[in-house]
Design an enzyme around this catalytic site. Structure first.
Site, mmCIF file in Angstrom:
data_model
loop_
_atom_site.group_PDB
_atom_site.id
_atom_site.type_symbol
_atom_site.label_atom_id
_atom_site.label_comp_id
_atom_site.label_asym_id
_atom_site.label_seq_id
_atom_site.Cartn_x
_atom_site.Cartn_y
_atom_site.Cartn_z
ATOM 1 N N CYS A 75 54.830 50.355 63.460
ATOM 2 C CA CYS A 75 54.361 49.156 64.155
ATOM 3 C C CYS A 75 55.291 48.841 65.319
ATOM 4 O O CYS A 75 56.503 48.748 65.134
ATOM 5 C CB CYS A 75 54.345 48.001 63.170
ATOM 6 N N TYR A 317 49.334 31.849 33.117
ATOM 7 C CA TYR A 317 49.327 31.950 34.591
ATOM 8 C C TYR A 317 48.233 32.964 34.982
ATOM 9 O O TYR A 317 48.511 33.942 35.674
ATOM 10 C CB TYR A 317 50.679 32.417 35.135
ATOM 11 N N CYS A 427 56.959 38.826 39.841
ATOM 12 C CA CYS A 427 57.059 39.170 41.258
ATOM 13 C C CYS A 427 58.442 38.816 41.795
ATOM 14 O O CYS A 427 58.664 38.828 42.997
ATOM 15 C CB CYS A 427 55.959 38.468 42.059
HETATM 16 N N1 SAH Z 1 47.640 36.739 36.694
HETATM 17 C C1 SAH Z 1 46.941 36.461 37.908
HETATM 18 C C2 SAH Z 1 47.620 35.453 38.826
HETATM 19 C C3 SAH Z 1 49.104 35.531 38.992
HETATM 20 S S1 SAH Z 1 49.759 34.482 40.254
HETATM 21 C C4 SAH Z 1 46.640 37.757 38.649
HETATM 22 O O1 SAH Z 1 47.143 38.804 38.279
HETATM 23 O O2 SAH Z 1 45.866 37.731 39.596
HETATM 24 C C5 SAH Z 1 50.409 33.120 39.332
HETATM 25 C C6 SAH Z 1 49.378 32.070 38.954
HETATM 26 O O3 SAH Z 1 50.044 31.043 38.220
HETATM 27 C C7 SAH Z 1 48.701 31.384 40.131
HETATM 28 O O4 SAH Z 1 47.311 31.481 39.952
HETATM 29 C C8 SAH Z 1 49.164 29.913 40.012
HETATM 30 O O5 SAH Z 1 48.155 28.998 40.400
HETATM 31 C C9 SAH Z 1 49.472 29.779 38.542
HETATM 32 N N2 SAH Z 1 50.448 28.765 38.136
HETATM 33 C C10 SAH Z 1 51.524 28.294 38.804
HETATM 34 N N3 SAH Z 1 52.239 27.456 38.034
HETATM 35 C C11 SAH Z 1 51.612 27.383 36.833
HETATM 36 C C12 SAH Z 1 51.874 26.679 35.600
HETATM 37 N N4 SAH Z 1 52.946 25.895 35.466
HETATM 38 N N5 SAH Z 1 51.024 26.868 34.578
HETATM 39 C C13 SAH Z 1 49.943 27.682 34.698
HETATM 40 N N6 SAH Z 1 49.633 28.349 35.828
HETATM 41 C C14 SAH Z 1 50.458 28.214 36.891
#
Ligand code: SAH
Length: 472
Positions: A75, A317, A427
């Site tokens: 890039c 989550y 992550c």
């Molecule tokens: N497992 C999913 C999303 C992971 S990202 C996938 O693989 O696509 C993390 C997620 O946690 C997000 O959707 C966010 O909205 C949620 N999140 C953040 N804090 C949270 C909490 N205290 N309790 C439950 N979910 C939460």
């Protein structure tokens, strides 16, 4: 007295190490310097831009002797753009950096050493370019009045022109050129953040990796896009175009999207799949940006979960339920918990669309919802309803928290629920290590660690960890 460096000094430095943010690290006159855009093994000339007592930051001026791992970035704006940090590093070296990052965090923060667990070689990408299925391009105007579409320069809101980002889809250029000529021909201005005036803020493009379907969404600071029919004329003929939309964001905010969307042409969503599960993706919903690598991560989750079909699984989550639905066919029942209501609606919709019936989703913070369920489980078991209690009691818990990791109170409840196994998808290796330390003290042994590269050329790394309850 030890010699010191001051702002403006130019020095020659051998790069010997790399920080967690991807900046090279070297020493000049015994003084530690962090220098962005350098690679271990480089000898560089750099100018000190910030000097603290024992360390400082310098800007790369010239590479005197390149490292064997240095490559020409694909890039042309890799240095200015805030998106990639490692493009000048050969891909195998990037993978080594990420594997070491995980290893070092686990040791330094988690007190976990490789003699205690099995570290699997990082899973890299077959093709570390053009992997992102989503891009949000800010639109600006340069000093000469020309429209510029690209990316923000690192840590600023200055738009660097870049219409063919090499980690995005090649078709983006054609789409952005069409949007720019539409704006020029119809005198439609770009949004000016400082004055909170002008019209077009961002162009969001999403593509289905497997379906090839394309969505273009123009984010505007008005309730209606003027001459929108002419935009449709320009875009609708592009192969695989499926959805042309407008999103209204009239707020003075850093958030890219507003809450209201309108369809100009086609459907209000595109579709894609991870493994054999199908998802409907609208402009506002979260979807993994690299579905090829995501599938590899989910396969690892499945492997570490060791499901036989008889288990109750909690997916905490859970977002739009991607992991829950991926595991459902191998479990008796999956419960998903997610704090964003819209995501849970998408999760339920995706379950129905795929005909998956053994999943149930709950809205709320995991640290609130899970303890409430734990109490219910105990109450049912105490009342002699062991069957109902066992229906809730997890055999396996999966967590996939955002960068800040899990709330300690949630970890405490998980430990009380005593699942056989925990699978931790992370992550951020630093918070992962912190949480693994807590779980280790409570009797959960991290046995297997699998780093996965989802975001080539950036410093981010995903890690899947399989934990097993120790028999006491
Ligand atoms: N497992 C999913 C999303 C992971 S990202 C996938 O693989 O696509 C993390 C997620 O946690 C997000 O959707 C966010 O909205 C949620 N999140 C953040 N804090 C949270 C909490 N205290 N309790 C439950 N979910 C939460």
């Amino acid at each position: 007295m030890m010699a010191s460096l001051k702002k403006g000094d130019c020095v020659t430095v051998a790069i010997e190490d790399i920080g967690d943010d991807g900046a090279g690290i070297g020493k000049a006159l015994g003084y530690t310097l962090f220098i962005k855009d350098t690679v271990i093994g480089d000898v560089v000339e750099a100018k000190v831009v910030k000097a603290k007592k024992s360390y400082g930051y310098a800007r790369l001026l010239r590479v005197v002797e390149p490292s064997a791992d240095r490559v020409e970035p694909r890039c042309p704006v890799a240095r200015q753009c805030g998106g990639c940090q490692l493009q000048e590093m050969a891909y195998p070296a990037q993978l080594r950096f990420k594997q070491d990052l995980v290893r070092n965090c686990l040791a330094r923060i988690g007190g976990l050493y490789e003699s205690d667990y099995e570290m699997y070689p990082i899973i890299g990408m077959d093709e570390p370019y053009h992997y992102r299925n989503k891009a949000q391009f800010p639109v600006g105007t340069d000093k000469s009045g020309r429209l510029v579409i690209g990316f923000y320069a690192g840590r600023t809101h200055y738009v660097v022109e870049c219409m063919d980002c090499c980690i995005g889809e090649p078709v983006n250029r054609k789409i952005l050129e069409s949007v720019r000529s539409f704006m020029e021909e119809n005198h439609i201005s770009s949004y000016d953040e400082e004055k909170h005036s002008g019209i077009v803020r961002h162009v969001l493009i999403r593509t289905g990796r497997h379906t090839k379907e394309i969505m273009v969404c123009i984010i505007i600071n008005l309730n209606k896009l003027p001459h929108s029919r002419r935009l449709v004329e320009k875009l609708a003929g592009i192969e695989h175009m499926a959805s042309i939309m407008v999103n209204v964001n009239t707020q003075k905010t850093n958030a890219i999207l507003g809450s209201h969307c309108e369809t100009l042409w086609g459907q209000p969503f595109i579709s894609d799949r991870i493994g054999s599960v199908w998802y409907q993706i609208s402009p506002l919903s979260f979807f993994q940006v690299n579905p090829i690598q995501t599938e590899k991560i989910y396969n690892k989750v499945l492997e570490f979960a060791q499901l036989t079909g008889a288990e109750t699984v909690w997916d905490l989550y859970c977002g739009i339920g991607t992991i829950s639905l991926f595991l459902a066919s191998r479990a008796r029942k999956v419960y998903g918990v997610e704090s964003v209501g819209q995501a849970v609606e998408d999760a339920r919709h995706n379950a129905a669309r795929n005909g998956i019936e053994n999943v149930e989703f709950f809205v709320g913070k995991a640290e609130d919802v899970v303890p409430a369920f734990y109490e219910e489980m105990l109450a049912r078991e105490n009342a002699g309803d062991a069957v109902a209690g066992q229906d809730i009691r997890p055999h396996v818990v999966v967590v996939d928290p955002p960068r800040k990791g899990c709330a300690e109170s949630l970890l405490a409840t998980i430990v009380q629920m005593a699942p056989e196994r925990i699978v931790y998808v992370s992550c951020n290796p630093a918070t992962l290590a912190r949480d693994l330390k807590y779980l280790a003290a409570a009797g959960y042994v991290a046995e297997k660690v699998q780093p996965v590269d989802q975001f080539g050329h950036t410093v981010h790394v995903e890690t899947v960890v399989g934990l097993q309850r120790k028999d006491t």
